[in-house]
Design an enzyme around this catalytic site. Structure first.
Site, PDB file in Angstrom:
ATOM      1  N   LYS A 116     -29.643  32.540 -62.777  1.00  0.00           N
ATOM      2  CA  LYS A 116     -29.732  33.958 -62.225  1.00  0.00           C
ATOM      3  C   LYS A 116     -31.130  33.059 -60.949  1.00  0.00           C
ATOM      4  CE  LYS A 116     -27.030  36.383 -63.754  1.00  0.00           C
ATOM      5  NZ  LYS A 116     -25.284  36.770 -62.872  1.00  0.00           N
ATOM      6  N   GLU A 161     -29.295  45.416 -60.099  1.00  0.00           N
ATOM      7  CA  GLU A 161     -28.899  45.846 -61.370  1.00  0.00           C
ATOM      8  C   GLU A 161     -29.281  44.754 -62.508  1.00  0.00           C
ATOM      9  OE1 GLU A 161     -27.290  45.049 -58.264  1.00  0.00           O
ATOM     10  OE2 GLU A 161     -26.762  43.067 -60.287  1.00  0.00           O
ATOM     11  N   SER A 183     -24.736  28.376 -67.747  1.00  0.00           N
ATOM     12  CA  SER A 183     -25.311  29.219 -67.430  1.00  0.00           C
ATOM     13  C   SER A 183     -26.252  29.364 -67.113  1.00  0.00           C
ATOM     14  CB  SER A 183     -24.485  29.748 -67.063  1.00  0.00           C
ATOM     15  OG  SER A 183     -23.382  31.011 -68.057  1.00  0.00           O
TER      16      SER A 183
HETATM   17  C1  LIG Z   1     -25.988  32.979 -68.253  1.00  0.00           C
HETATM   18  C2  LIG Z   1     -24.894  33.988 -68.195  1.00  0.00           C
HETATM   19  N1  LIG Z   1     -24.040  32.868 -67.231  1.00  0.00           N
HETATM   20  C3  LIG Z   1     -23.733  34.277 -66.638  1.00  0.00           C
HETATM   21  C4  LIG Z   1     -23.644  35.664 -66.530  1.00  0.00           C
HETATM   22  C5  LIG Z   1     -22.837  36.591 -65.687  1.00  0.00           C
HETATM   23  O1  LIG Z   1     -22.226  36.238 -64.711  1.00  0.00           O
HETATM   24  P1  LIG Z   1     -21.800  35.534 -63.157  1.00  0.00           P
HETATM   25  O2  LIG Z   1     -20.743  35.791 -63.159  1.00  0.00           O
HETATM   26  O3  LIG Z   1     -22.411  36.324 -61.937  1.00  0.00           O
HETATM   27  O4  LIG Z   1     -22.642  34.337 -63.389  1.00  0.00           O
HETATM   28  C6  LIG Z   1     -24.516  35.558 -66.586  1.00  0.00           C
HETATM   29  C7  LIG Z   1     -25.112  37.572 -66.398  1.00  0.00           C
HETATM   30  O5  LIG Z   1     -25.873  38.374 -66.136  1.00  0.00           O
HETATM   31  C8  LIG Z   1     -25.918  35.246 -67.309  1.00  0.00           C
HETATM   32  O6  LIG Z   1     -27.152  35.709 -67.393  1.00  0.00           O
END
Ligand SMILES: Cc1ncc(COP(=O)(O)O)c(C=O)c1O
Lengths: 278, 409
Positions: free
Chosen positions: B102, B124, B391
């Protein structure tokens, strides 16, 4: 001439401003909202906005959000909303009806079929909150073909050089969102209105309605002194909410309380004499 | 090399969106008129920033010395051996400061907000990762910060709520609807429309009105740009598949985008199937939704026949959203990317698999991507390569996982 144009022409002749109250469809049930709708012209409504409930009304404050949720609980669907307008037209062929809502329920219904069915039901105009001019082509063709007015919103943030973009394709009247904010919160000051209206008048000949934050007869009268019409929504919905029982159902007081408040607002609006100044 | 380097030829899949902010029929700017002039201003400001080498230089500086980029591409040897098929690599976005991808986006947008002279930030958040990242940069730059978070998420992501408050942010629980990300998004938009004069809306994923989906994608593309260099350095070729979890879709879009014009690379987005794709309790917007308009853009949405948005469900707060970024909707329709589901249970299993084989506790969001990779890897050749986007890290999820494992903390 459309019902909306006819109504504003008559008001202008009479030197009066218009009161436009708002009722949320199926809030808290179909029969109650239809009874309010039917009672509105007699209580002084000049035009009426019918809210189409949507699950995610992101431009609305808490009052309209709650009304929309009650409407959905009251089994509102686009089909029901149009049935309600049809039922209203049974006894009133004069008062313009404007549907106010969000894009997605229209898109789900199908924009073309929606415009045809809305016109057939007796709807005169549409306000789609989350459809700025940049996205208006979704409805422009079907609405024009059906003979529905598209009422455009203008905001304090709309710069002068954008006004022609906003008014291109507008018809019926123009809705001035008098504050930056959601519905039912702050009220625009007389000064703010005095500044805003001339700049809109320079850019359009359409009648101008002021909405957002008008909650008392006095504020409504102020609004029609500056503009051509005052829209009142949250104040009426708050009153309605206050009459519901613990289960959120309508009581014997619901319809009379809303209409009585409307009468007070209408009296104040109609007491303002508008000399033709153009 | 630059993350915003998206110049692409006429036949490129990387040239979107068009002038109206559309990817095919998806995207656009479905917002109240009050916000329209701000979006136009934002679009101009973003273009100017992109064209300004000084902006790029500043962003690169913060990405390297504050976020901690580049993130490693890790060869997951034990997981590869255990699954007995394709070679598994992990893009280690969980090693970024604040523990997820993020911050890549947040860093870009906060610098833009400063260029635009804004002094207050609203955002948000679902899992709280975007909220924490936003609160972090607001602390770094001394800006006011309000984070909207669904009340349900406030409850299941307590550590992140406390982190945000420690960082000086005001966390506003949203009780409307099911109290999850969709409702937080509505409330953040209401705040923005009310405070337009000084407030910047810092969107956390590749959704919302144009230019957000494009801008967030560009800032997140650093993930894919690095991955491409790293995999070529390690293996001398591109991977066979890239797998990423899809909430709004920002970590997936970030790793997919630099590979869109490489048709030999399968791009697989893993949506949260919740209790199962056909259980009615899912967050799989592409697989179980229909195109519609919400939060400023047209995209696949979970909705009923009347166009009312339905509640999503996922064990993972970050994936619990009934929509998805418009570019993913387009990539799905044209068949360039595949979208599949992983259930709550599959994610929990993958969470443990990753933890035990690699010593990496992944976020439950990322565990959805691991789950699907673990499903396809055994059927692939040992010379084939999968890259999973990790992620985020899973520290924030240990309470949820403990509960599901029947452990009291
Ligand atoms: C670690 C992590 N991965 C994925 C996501 C999903 O978001 P996005 O699809 O925008 O990557 C989030 C959302 O809070 C997250 O915290």
């Amino acid at each position: 001439m459309s019902r909306i144009a006819r109504r504003f022409a008559t008001l202008r002749q009479q030197g009066r401003g218009a009161l436009i109250p708002y009722v949320e469809a199926c809030d808290p049930d179909y029969d109650t909202s239809l009874a309010i709708l039917r009672g509105m012209p007699g209580a002084g409504a000049d035009l009426i906005e019918v809210g189409v409930p949507f699950s995610d009304p992101s431009a609305d404050g808490p009052t309209i959000q709650k009304a929309a949720l009650r409407g959905l609980k009251g089994d509102s669907t686009m089909k029901r909303v149009l049935e309600m307008v049809t039922a209203f037209r049974d006894g009133d062929d004069e008062t313009p009806i404007i549907l106010m809502g969000y894009t997605n329920p229209i898109e789900a219904y199908g924009p073309e079929r929606f415009c045809v069915d809305a016109k057939a039901a007796g709807v005169d105009g549409l306000i789609v909150v989350d459809m700025p001019p940049e996205e208006a082509d979704l409805l422009a063709g079907p609405a024009a073909a059906a003979g529905l007015d598209i009422i455009r919103l203008v905001a304090p943030t709309t710069p002068d050089d954008r006004l022609p973009v906003v008014f291109n394709g507008a018809s019926g009247f123009v809705y001035y969102v008098s504050i930056t904010g959601v519905t039912g919160t702050r009220t625009a000051s007389t000064d703010e209105l005095a500044h805003a209206l001339p700049r809109l008048r320079r850019a359009t000949d359409l009648p101008i309605a002021i909405g957002f934050g008008i909650r008392t007869p006095e504020l409504a009268a102020n609004a029609v002194r500056a503009a051509d019409a005052a829209v009142v929504a949250s104040a009426l919905l708050n009153t309605l909410e206050g009459t519901l029982n613990a289960d959120g159902r309508a009581t014997a007081r619901t319809v009379p309380a809303v209409l009585e408040q409307l009468r007070g607002l209408a009296d104040a609006v109609h007491a303002v004499s508008k000399t033709v100044s153009k | 090399m630059s993350a915003t380097d998206t110049q692409a030829g006429a036949n490129s899949l990387r040239s979107g969106p068009d002038g109206r902010g559309r990817f095919g029929i998806f995207g656009g700017r479905f917002v109240a008129e009050t916000l329209m002039p701000l979006l136009l201003e934002l679009d101009d400001a973003y273009r100017a920033a992109q064209a300004d080498p000084e902006f790029r230089r500043e962003l690169d500086y913060y990405l390297q010395d504050y976020v901690g980029r580049p993130s490693p591409l890790w060869f997951a040897r034990r997981m590869t051996e255990q699954l007995g098929g394709a070679k598994i690599y992990m893009k280690r976005e969980e090693l970024n400061h604040t523990g997820s991808h993020k911050l890549n986006n947040v860093m870009g947008q906060i610098l833009l907000a400063r260029r635009m002279g804004r002094t207050r930030i609203v955002a948000e958040t679902g899992a709280g990762q975007h909220g924490v990242a936003t609160a972090t940069v607001c602390a770094l730059f001394g800006m006011k910060c309000a984070i909207y978070m669904g009340a349900t998420d406030v409850e299941r992501q307590k550590p992140n709520v406390f982190r945000m408050r420690l960082l000086g942010a005001e966390v506003v629980p949203v009780t409307a609807g099911a109290g999850t990300l969709k409702d937080a998004m509505n409330e953040a938009m209401r705040d923005w429309v009310t405070n337009v004069h000084d407030t910047y809306f810092l969107v956390g994923t590749v959704a919302g009105p144009h230019p957000y989906p494009q801008m967030v994608r560009d800032f997140q593309s650093i993930i894919g740009v690095e991955t491409k260099e790293q995999i070529v350095a390690a293996e001398g070729r591109l991977p066979d598949a890239i797998v990423a979890a899809i909430g709004g879709g920002s970590n997936a879009m970030g790793i997919f985008h630099p590979f869109l014009d490489d048709p030999e690379v399968r791009l697989i987005g893993v949506e949260a199937a919740g209790c199962g794709l056909d259980s009615g309790r899912t967050a799989a917007s592409i697989e179980r939704g229909k195109p519609g308009v919400l939060h400023g853009n047209r995209t696949y949405l979970l909705q009923d026949a009347d166009g009312q948005i339905t509640e999503a469900h996922s064990i993972s707060a970050g994936l619990d959203y009934p929509g998805v970024g418009p570019e993913h909707s387009w990539l799905s329709d044209i068949g360039r990317a595949e979208y599949v589901g992983a259930t709550d249970q599959e994610a929990l299993d993958a969470f443990q698999l990753c933890t035990r084989t690699e010593g990496i506790i992944p976020a439950l969001e990322s565990a959805h991507a691991i789950a699907y990779a673990a499903k396809i890897a055994p059927g692939m050749g040992k010379d084939q390569i999968i890259v999973i986007n990790i992620s985020g890290r899973g520290d924030k999820d240990i309470f949820t996982v403990a509960e599901h494992l029947g452990v009291k903390l």
